[in-house]
Design a protein around this motif. Structure first.
Motif, PDB file in Angstrom:
ATOM      1  N   UNK A 110       6.187  -8.044   2.838  1.00  0.00           N
ATOM      2  CA  UNK A 110       6.452  -7.839   1.419  1.00  0.00           C
ATOM      3  C   UNK A 110       6.045  -6.407   1.084  1.00  0.00           C
ATOM      4  N   UNK A 111       6.590  -5.889  -0.011  1.00  0.00           N
ATOM      5  CA  UNK A 111       6.337  -4.494  -0.383  1.00  0.00           C
ATOM      6  C   UNK A 111       6.300  -4.423  -1.910  1.00  0.00           C
ATOM      7  N   UNK A 112       5.167  -3.992  -2.457  1.00  0.00           N
ATOM      8  CA  UNK A 112       5.056  -3.916  -3.914  1.00  0.00           C
ATOM      9  C   UNK A 112       4.466  -2.577  -4.326  1.00  0.00           C
ATOM     10  N   UNK A 113       4.691  -2.235  -5.591  1.00  0.00           N
ATOM     11  CA  UNK A 113       4.022  -1.076  -6.156  1.00  0.00           C
ATOM     12  C   UNK A 113       3.329  -1.474  -7.451  1.00  0.00           C
ATOM     13  N   UNK A 114       2.230  -0.803  -7.742  1.00  0.00           N
ATOM     14  CA  UNK A 114       1.512  -0.992  -9.001  1.00  0.00           C
ATOM     15  C   UNK A 114       1.713   0.273  -9.817  1.00  0.00           C
ATOM     16  N   UNK A 115       2.471   0.147 -10.887  1.00  0.00           N
ATOM     17  CA  UNK A 115       2.803   1.294 -11.730  1.00  0.00           C
ATOM     18  C   UNK A 115       2.396   0.984 -13.163  1.00  0.00           C
ATOM     19  N   UNK A 116       1.549   1.831 -13.738  1.00  0.00           N
ATOM     20  CA  UNK A 116       1.044   1.598 -15.092  1.00  0.00           C
ATOM     21  C   UNK A 116       0.466   0.188 -15.254  1.00  0.00           C
ATOM     22  N   UNK A 117      -0.301  -0.223 -14.241  1.00  0.00           N
ATOM     23  CA  UNK A 117      -0.979  -1.527 -14.243  1.00  0.00           C
ATOM     24  C   UNK A 117       0.005  -2.704 -14.270  1.00  0.00           C
ATOM     25  N   UNK A 118       1.210  -2.474 -13.778  1.00  0.00           N
ATOM     26  CA  UNK A 118       2.201  -3.544 -13.639  1.00  0.00           C
ATOM     27  C   UNK A 118       2.661  -3.610 -12.187  1.00  0.00           C
ATOM     28  N   UNK A 119       2.929  -4.828 -11.737  1.00  0.00           N
ATOM     29  CA  UNK A 119       3.335  -5.034 -10.347  1.00  0.00           C
ATOM     30  C   UNK A 119       4.855  -5.175 -10.265  1.00  0.00           C
ATOM     31  N   UNK A 238      -7.499   5.440 -14.053  1.00  0.00           N
ATOM     32  CA  UNK A 238      -8.251   4.235 -14.414  1.00  0.00           C
ATOM     33  C   UNK A 238      -8.450   3.343 -13.188  1.00  0.00           C
ATOM     34  N   UNK A 239      -7.365   3.107 -12.455  1.00  0.00           N
ATOM     35  CA  UNK A 239      -7.464   2.217 -11.293  1.00  0.00           C
ATOM     36  C   UNK A 239      -8.306   2.840 -10.191  1.00  0.00           C
ATOM     37  N   UNK A 240      -8.207   4.175 -10.022  1.00  0.00           N
ATOM     38  CA  UNK A 240      -8.995   4.834  -8.980  1.00  0.00           C
ATOM     39  C   UNK A 240     -10.474   4.904  -9.358  1.00  0.00           C
ATOM     40  N   UNK A 241     -10.750   5.064 -10.664  1.00  0.00           N
ATOM     41  CA  UNK A 241     -12.141   5.024 -11.119  1.00  0.00           C
ATOM     42  C   UNK A 241     -12.726   3.637 -10.865  1.00  0.00           C
ATOM     43  N   UNK A 242     -11.935   2.595 -11.193  1.00  0.00           N
ATOM     44  CA  UNK A 242     -12.382   1.222 -10.945  1.00  0.00           C
ATOM     45  C   UNK A 242     -12.607   0.996  -9.463  1.00  0.00           C
ATOM     46  N   UNK A 295     -11.575  -7.316 -11.367  1.00  0.00           N
ATOM     47  CA  UNK A 295     -10.456  -7.569 -12.280  1.00  0.00           C
ATOM     48  C   UNK A 295     -10.247  -6.473 -13.322  1.00  0.00           C
ATOM     49  N   UNK A 296     -11.009  -5.409 -13.245  1.00  0.00           N
ATOM     50  CA  UNK A 296     -10.818  -4.321 -14.208  1.00  0.00           C
ATOM     51  C   UNK A 296      -9.556  -3.522 -13.937  1.00  0.00           C
ATOM     52  N   UNK A 297      -8.944  -3.713 -12.762  1.00  0.00           N
ATOM     53  CA  UNK A 297      -7.639  -3.104 -12.489  1.00  0.00           C
ATOM     54  C   UNK A 297      -6.862  -4.000 -11.542  1.00  0.00           C
ATOM     55  N   UNK A 298      -5.547  -3.917 -11.624  1.00  0.00           N
ATOM     56  CA  UNK A 298      -4.690  -4.720 -10.741  1.00  0.00           C
ATOM     57  C   UNK A 298      -4.933  -4.355  -9.284  1.00  0.00           C
TER      58      UNK A 298
END
Length: 363
Positions: A110-119, A238-242, A295-298
């Motif tokens: 499977x292959x996904x991306x997380x963009x603007x906290x959306x999968x 945000x996600x990298x800080x988390x 859970x603070x970021x996807x």
């Protein structure tokens, strides 16, 4: 007295080396000879394969600032294949030295991306009339997963390459002040590798999950960016800080656990009386492990099992040699320094007997 004078002369590639498509890895600049080590796959990729063949979950992720070589390391180019396709190739050309007993295998990706906290599913055609956001759920036993993410059965390396190229083409990129085609999303390529084996003449299976993660680049905000770029950058940071907080907290908890183990061991050896036992318990009880904000970021939620859980995890820290990147380089190295202190708890995934008919039908 005089030092020995040493000269270094580098010849061009020979006809044989050219025929073997050899690459020049030695460069002489004035009085400095530089040798590039290109054996990243031998250093990291083979350990991923070895762990997967034994039934462990594996996570390999690249972290670093924009333009430092994360996507090149993980995905590569047609001329220089990256870790992800080479690991996939290794699954289909399994070497005998990884396992003593032959196995029938099933590979799903499977292959996904997380963009603007959306999968977003990178291997599924999306209907533009509907939002492509997929929900992240958590299974009580297997942990976080993406609901509705497509799984693709592959039977050879060529199929994997086709899916990789399809997914990479759909990833969201944009020009930044550092990179002309910077990845604006985190990408996770997951391989579910199931082996059917004979255990005491009974069919069983070992299942391992390999997460190959290409993170979006960390970078400073540029006020000249348009609103979309600023929003992207804010969500990336945000996600990298988390991720940094999770790594740091896990490292602290791991060190605390090791310290408590040492204290308990010393106390137990020094006093075997009931009073000594009570003291040991109080020493452990005074040190509570810190809460880990998965859970603070996807991103950190999906990597929960890979960070401090049931996984063997490898981090590739990519940095720029430029003086202008000093702050980002130091930040990346701090991430790496903290990450190496994390203690995971990898275990071989349960080997369970299967009905013989199931074994013959599936594998």
């Amino acid at each position: 007295m005089a030092n020995v004078k040493v000269a270094v002369r580098v010849r061009p590639l020979s006809k044989r080396e050219n025929a073997e498509e050899g690459r020049i890895i030695v460069e002489v600049d004035n009085k400095v000879a530089k040798v590039r080590n290109i054996k990243v796959f031998q250093d990291l990729g083979t350990s991923v394969l070895s762990g997967a063949f034994k039934g462990y979950n594996i996570c390999l992720f690249a972290y670093g600032q924009t333009g430092s070589g994360k996507t090149y390391t993980m995905m590569g180019t047609p001329a220089s294949v990256g870790l992800t396709p080479r690991i996939c190739e290794g699954l289909f050309s399994r070497q005998d030295d990884y396992s003593e007993q032959p196995a029938s295998c099933r590979v799903e990706v499977s292959f996904l991306e997380i963009y603007n906290e959306r999968v977003r599913d990178l291997l599924k055609q999306s209907d533009h009339k509907k939002p492509y956001t997929l929900r992240v759920r958590e299974h009580p036993e297997t942990g976080p997963y993406v609901q509705g993410l497509s799984q693709h059965l592959v039977t050879d390396y060529k199929q994997v390459v086709g899916l990789l190229e399809e997914g990479i083409a759909k990833r969201i990129t944009a020009a930044t002040h550092i990179h002309d085609a910077s990845s604006r999303s985190h990408a996770i390529f997951t391989i579910h590798y199931t082996q059917a084996i004979l255990e005491n003449n009974l069919p069983s299976e070992i299942a391992s999950k390999i997460n190959l993660v290409d993170l979006a680049g960390s970078e400073r905000a540029d006020p000249s960016y348009c609103k979309d770029r600023i929003t992207e950058g804010a969500n990336i940071n945000k996600s990298l800080v988390t991720l940094g907080i999770v790594i740091s907290t896990l490292a602290q908890n791991s060190q605390m656990f090791s310290s408590c183990q040492s204290i308990n061991s010393i106390t137990s050896e020094g006093d075997s009386s009931p009073v000594g036992s009570h003291t040991t318990g109080s020493v452990s009880g005074t040190r509570r492990q810190a809460y880990i904000p998965y859970r603070d970021s996807i991103l950190t939620w999906l990597l929960k099992d890979s960070l401090g859980g049931n996984s063997k995890t490898i981090m590739v820290a990519t940095i720029s040699p430029a003086s202008s990147s000093y702050n980002e380089t130091m930040s990346t190295l701090r991430y790496a320094s903290n990450a190496k202190n994390i203690i995971n708890k990898p275990r071989v995934n349960e080997v369970r007997p299967l009905p013989r008919l199931y074994y013959l039908h599936i594998f």
